[in-house]
Design a protein around this motif. Sequence first.
Motif, PDB file in Angstrom:
ATOM      1  N   ASP A 136      54.487   8.877  56.998  1.00 11.67           N
ATOM      2  CA  ASP A 136      53.153   8.366  56.643  1.00 11.67           C
ATOM      3  C   ASP A 136      52.636   7.336  57.640  1.00 11.67           C
ATOM      4  O   ASP A 136      51.977   6.358  57.269  1.00 11.67           O
ATOM      5  N   ILE A 137      52.934   7.567  58.907  1.00 10.49           N
ATOM      6  CA  ILE A 137      52.431   6.702  59.975  1.00 10.49           C
ATOM      7  C   ILE A 137      51.319   7.458  60.692  1.00 10.49           C
ATOM      8  O   ILE A 137      51.499   8.619  61.090  1.00 10.49           O
ATOM      9  N   ARG A 138      50.185   6.819  60.857  1.00  8.10           N
ATOM     10  CA  ARG A 138      49.034   7.459  61.493  1.00  8.10           C
ATOM     11  C   ARG A 138      49.253   7.487  63.003  1.00  8.10           C
ATOM     12  O   ARG A 138      49.294   6.429  63.663  1.00  8.10           O
ATOM     13  N   ALA A 139      49.371   8.683  63.559  1.00 10.20           N
ATOM     14  CA  ALA A 139      49.731   8.815  64.969  1.00 10.20           C
ATOM     15  C   ALA A 139      49.025  10.007  65.592  1.00 10.20           C
ATOM     16  O   ALA A 139      48.557  10.918  64.898  1.00 10.20           O
ATOM     17  N   GLU A 140      48.940   9.975  66.928  1.00  8.22           N
ATOM     18  CA  GLU A 140      48.383  11.095  67.678  1.00  8.22           C
ATOM     19  C   GLU A 140      48.996  11.098  69.072  1.00  8.22           C
ATOM     20  O   GLU A 140      49.618  10.112  69.504  1.00  8.22           O
ATOM     21  N   ILE A 141      48.827  12.229  69.773  1.00  9.17           N
ATOM     22  CA  ILE A 141      49.325  12.374  71.144  1.00  9.17           C
ATOM     23  C   ILE A 141      48.154  12.299  72.112  1.00  9.17           C
ATOM     24  O   ILE A 141      47.115  12.924  71.890  1.00  9.17           O
ATOM     25  N   ASP A 142      48.307  11.541  73.182  1.00  9.78           N
ATOM     26  CA  ASP A 142      47.334  11.557  74.273  1.00  9.78           C
ATOM     27  C   ASP A 142      47.788  12.639  75.245  1.00  9.78           C
ATOM     28  O   ASP A 142      48.667  12.429  76.086  1.00  9.78           O
ATOM     29  N   ASP A 143      47.198  13.840  75.110  1.00 12.31           N
ATOM     30  CA  ASP A 143      47.639  14.983  75.915  1.00 12.31           C
ATOM     31  C   ASP A 143      46.733  15.231  77.123  1.00 12.31           C
ATOM     32  O   ASP A 143      46.761  16.302  77.734  1.00 12.31           O
ATOM     33  N   ARG A 144      45.957  14.227  77.502  1.00 10.25           N
ATOM     34  CA  ARG A 144      45.067  14.383  78.654  1.00 10.25           C
ATOM     35  C   ARG A 144      45.876  14.466  79.942  1.00 10.25           C
ATOM     36  O   ARG A 144      46.970  13.897  80.057  1.00 10.25           O
ATOM     37  N   ASN A 145      45.302  15.140  80.913  1.00 10.39           N
ATOM     38  CA  ASN A 145      45.950  15.255  82.223  1.00 10.39           C
ATOM     39  C   ASN A 145      45.595  14.024  83.054  1.00 10.39           C
ATOM     40  O   ASN A 145      44.833  14.083  84.016  1.00 10.39           O
ATOM     41  N   GLU A 146      46.128  12.872  82.615  1.00  9.61           N
ATOM     42  CA  GLU A 146      45.866  11.590  83.273  1.00  9.61           C
ATOM     43  C   GLU A 146      47.188  10.897  83.562  1.00  9.61           C
ATOM     44  O   GLU A 146      48.202  11.167  82.916  1.00  9.61           O
ATOM     45  N   LYS A 147      47.148   9.977  84.523  1.00 11.78           N
ATOM     46  CA  LYS A 147      48.344   9.189  84.803  1.00 11.78           C
ATOM     47  C   LYS A 147      48.639   8.283  83.614  1.00 11.78           C
ATOM     48  O   LYS A 147      47.744   7.843  82.902  1.00 11.78           O
ATOM     49  N   VAL A 148      49.932   7.979  83.420  1.00 11.03           N
ATOM     50  CA  VAL A 148      50.334   7.199  82.255  1.00 11.03           C
ATOM     51  C   VAL A 148      49.715   5.804  82.283  1.00 11.03           C
ATOM     52  O   VAL A 148      49.419   5.220  81.232  1.00 11.03           O
ATOM     53  N   GLY A 149      49.473   5.235  83.476  1.00  7.45           N
ATOM     54  CA  GLY A 149      48.844   3.914  83.570  1.00  7.45           C
ATOM     55  C   GLY A 149      47.465   3.910  82.942  1.00  7.45           C
ATOM     56  O   GLY A 149      47.089   2.959  82.245  1.00  7.45           O
ATOM     57  N   LYS A 150      46.691   4.971  83.182  1.00  8.81           N
ATOM     58  CA  LYS A 150      45.352   5.057  82.601  1.00  8.81           C
ATOM     59  C   LYS A 150      45.442   5.247  81.091  1.00  8.81           C
ATOM     60  O   LYS A 150      44.660   4.661  80.332  1.00  8.81           O
ATOM     61  N   LYS A 151      46.426   6.061  80.660  1.00  6.92           N
ATOM     62  CA  LYS A 151      46.600   6.267  79.224  1.00  6.92           C
ATOM     63  C   LYS A 151      46.917   4.940  78.524  1.00  6.92           C
ATOM     64  O   LYS A 151      46.414   4.667  77.432  1.00  6.92           O
ATOM     65  N   ILE A 152      47.737   4.123  79.174  1.00  6.52           N
ATOM     66  CA  ILE A 152      48.091   2.818  78.594  1.00  6.52           C
ATOM     67  C   ILE A 152      46.858   1.921  78.511  1.00  6.52           C
ATOM     68  O   ILE A 152      46.594   1.294  77.476  1.00  6.52           O
ATOM     69  N   ARG A 153      46.082   1.876  79.605  1.00  4.90           N
ATOM     70  CA  ARG A 153      44.881   1.033  79.609  1.00  4.90           C
ATOM     71  C   ARG A 153      43.889   1.476  78.541  1.00  4.90           C
ATOM     72  O   ARG A 153      43.315   0.645  77.825  1.00  4.90           O
ATOM     73  N   ASP A 154      43.680   2.778  78.422  1.00  2.20           N
ATOM     74  CA  ASP A 154      42.734   3.296  77.435  1.00  2.20           C
ATOM     75  C   ASP A 154      43.206   3.004  76.008  1.00  2.20           C
ATOM     76  O   ASP A 154      42.397   2.714  75.122  1.00  2.20           O
ATOM     77  N   THR A 155      44.511   3.084  75.802  1.00  2.00           N
ATOM     78  CA  THR A 155      45.060   2.803  74.467  1.00  2.00           C
ATOM     79  C   THR A 155      44.930   1.323  74.126  1.00  2.00           C
ATOM     80  O   THR A 155      44.662   0.954  72.984  1.00  2.00           O
ATOM     81  N   GLU A 156      45.108   0.464  75.133  1.00  6.59           N
ATOM     82  CA  GLU A 156      44.883  -0.976  74.924  1.00  6.59           C
ATOM     83  C   GLU A 156      43.436  -1.218  74.519  1.00  6.59           C
ATOM     84  O   GLU A 156      43.156  -1.982  73.586  1.00  6.59           O
ATOM     85  N   LEU A 157      42.491  -0.583  75.220  1.00  8.01           N
ATOM     86  CA  LEU A 157      41.073  -0.757  74.910  1.00  8.01           C
ATOM     87  C   LEU A 157      40.737  -0.225  73.524  1.00  8.01           C
ATOM     88  O   LEU A 157      39.847  -0.748  72.848  1.00  8.01           O
ATOM     89  N   ALA A 158      41.452   0.822  73.098  1.00  3.37           N
ATOM     90  CA  ALA A 158      41.231   1.385  71.761  1.00  3.37           C
ATOM     91  C   ALA A 158      41.903   0.548  70.685  1.00  3.37           C
ATOM     92  O   ALA A 158      41.745   0.822  69.489  1.00  3.37           O
ATOM     93  N   ARG A 159      42.651  -0.484  71.103  1.00  6.25           N
ATOM     94  CA  ARG A 159      43.290  -1.445  70.204  1.00  6.25           C
ATOM     95  C   ARG A 159      44.267  -0.776  69.235  1.00  6.25           C
ATOM     96  O   ARG A 159      44.351  -1.150  68.055  1.00  6.25           O
ATOM     97  N   VAL A 160      44.996   0.213  69.725  1.00  6.04           N
ATOM     98  CA  VAL A 160      46.042   0.861  68.928  1.00  6.04           C
ATOM     99  C   VAL A 160      47.274  -0.043  68.946  1.00  6.04           C
ATOM    100  O   VAL A 160      47.714  -0.466  70.015  1.00  6.04           O
ATOM    101  N   PRO A 161      47.864  -0.360  67.797  1.00  7.30           N
ATOM    102  CA  PRO A 161      48.974  -1.325  67.769  1.00  7.30           C
ATOM    103  C   PRO A 161      50.181  -0.927  68.610  1.00  7.30           C
ATOM    104  O   PRO A 161      50.763  -1.760  69.304  1.00  7.30           O
ATOM    105  N   TYR A 162      50.577   0.354  68.559  1.00  6.05           N
ATOM    106  CA  TYR A 162      51.808   0.759  69.250  1.00  6.05           C
ATOM    107  C   TYR A 162      51.565   1.969  70.156  1.00  6.05           C
ATOM    108  O   TYR A 162      50.818   2.879  69.801  1.00  6.05           O
ATOM    109  N   MET A 163      52.225   1.950  71.314  1.00  2.05           N
ATOM    110  CA  MET A 163      52.265   3.097  72.220  1.00  2.05           C
ATOM    111  C   MET A 163      53.723   3.511  72.411  1.00  2.05           C
ATOM    112  O   MET A 163      54.591   2.643  72.590  1.00  2.05           O
TER     113      MET A 163
END
Length: 647
Positions: free
Chosen positions: A576-603
């Motif tokens: 019962d944890i709300r989760a999703e996969i970032d399956d975009r064809n992007e570098k992991v650094g960009k995925k981390i930055r975008d997730t920070e901006l989206a204010r998701v608690p955990y990556m």
Amino acid sequence: MIKITLPDGAVKEYEQGSSALDVAKSISEGLARKVLAASVNGEVWDATRPINSDASLKLLTWDDKDAKSTFWHSSAHLMAEAVEDKFPGAKFWVGPPIDNGLQKGFYYDIDLGDRKLNEEDLLELEKKMAELAKQNNTYLRTEKSKAEAVAYFTEKGDEYKLDLLQNLQDGSITFYTQGSFTDLCRGPHIPATGAIKAIKLMSIAGAYWKGDEKNKQLTRIYGVTFPNQKELDEYLALLEEAKKRDHRKLGKELSIYKMDDEIGPGLILWLPNGTVIIEELEKLAKETETAAGYKRVVTPHLAKESIYLTSGHLPYYADSMFPPMEMDGEKYYLKPMNCPHHHKIFDADQKSYKDLPYRIAEYGTCYRYEQSGELFGLMRVRCLHMNDAHIYCNREQFAQEFKAVNEMYIKYFKIFGVDKYVMRLSLHDPAKLGQKYVNEPELWKETEDMVRKVLIDTNTPFVEVQDEAAFYGPKIDVQIWSAIGKEFTLATNQVDFNSGLKFKLSFTNKDNQPEVPLIIHRAPLGTHERFIGFLLEHFAGKFPTWLAPLQVRILPISDKFMDYANTILQKLKNADIRAEIDDRNEKVGKKIRDTELARVPYMLVIGEKEMNEGKASIRRQGKGDLGAKDLGEFITEISAEIKERSL
């Protein structure tokens, strides 16, 4: 000689005509330099005004709210002097101080003729104000007869001050002068302009004279001042932070809610992310209320006219209700309150004293016709979902029930990290009985005394405010402050001695006699709309994990780890944890930055090493890399964090 009683109870004698500033100087020159105004027998005065009879006196310095108000009102006069210097012939309407949450300072409404101000004008006015402040001119109070005042402003051709004078009584009119500027004003003011050390003119707006769009539009200049540059800098920095936290901005960035012209102003469309927050808040409320003995009910969104005539909402509240719909020869209204519906539920069967206290709750949908100019994001809307409940009790039960409601508020404050709050005890005005308030003077006194006693007995911080009660009884308005000091009115806790009589509600008491119950209206979480608006700004969009729309985002460093990512996703969903996969064809650094901006608690960052070891590299919002963890260990830890509703 006159006797001056100081706050510590000390009584000192002074020459008749001595001022508060004289008293301060007799204590210390350092104190005198800090005094901005004085409270004389509870009324705020100029610190330089002569005191001619025995009085109680409190010296007001910058730390006192009334001193700040005086300081900012004096600053409005200083700005008016600068405006008059730059734009001869300018006419002035009103220039009050402002201290409303983060909005502080003053404004002045000015008729500049055809002149339109710009940012350069504001900078020039700031410089002129600083120049005038350094002259350290005294704010001089003079009393005028009405005839003298009318003659003065007639000669100046100032229709605005002449209009103000119409409603003033002879013998109550005062002028204030500093430097070359004189204004009709009741004061009070600070001793001299030199106390104003830091100045910022914030913005320009239009304002209709007397707030009537049929009248001429005046120029409103907003400004703020402080006794030193450091405090001004800190305040401006706080405003910048508040802009970043604006719930309207964050609501759009985080896809929380949407407003659409075709739906209508003040009507919120909750997007999936916002709906998650709503459901979590409802879950919290239902758990808390069930534990406290509430029963849940559901009521319709509209009702016949007759019920609102009975409740009094139509005579007292008609301007805030939507127009009626006519069906089958009857008028129906969208409900502005849940109360009448709940009263009918109480009355569904006969109650005895053994059934009391009777507590019923729902997240009821209400509709209020707020004026277009008053609508504001989630804070002022036309459709609202209220954490509403009503408690029907006898007088012996009242104190415990009212105390329990206040304790529920405090529990919620701890959950959401609200450290600063105050209860505003809103009382009636006896002069308005039968008009604004139901005409039951004895019941007003009884219930106001009961509420006050509960607050005192439970050491609950509160202030009393006259003429702000509900029409049917006293209430507590709950004021809370966000993490950056912005003030919000969260909700109310109201006492109702009137509706039981109007709806002919009764229970059978221990003597087998009918008795009318007291009713407590309460809404500790307010409405979804206002409370989520507060939470967006309080947390700057970085919700605690239990409340975050998305709790975990899985970041595979390449497509070849997608199978492992899906395995992790399924395990998280099973927990019962709300989760999703970032399956975009992007570098992991960009995925981390975008997730920070989206204010998701955990990556959870996963690559070959993590896949081979059955682990994930954990990153926490705002804390960065926490290292690799076994997936089972992570699920246990985050599940505990969610269950405990940890901050």
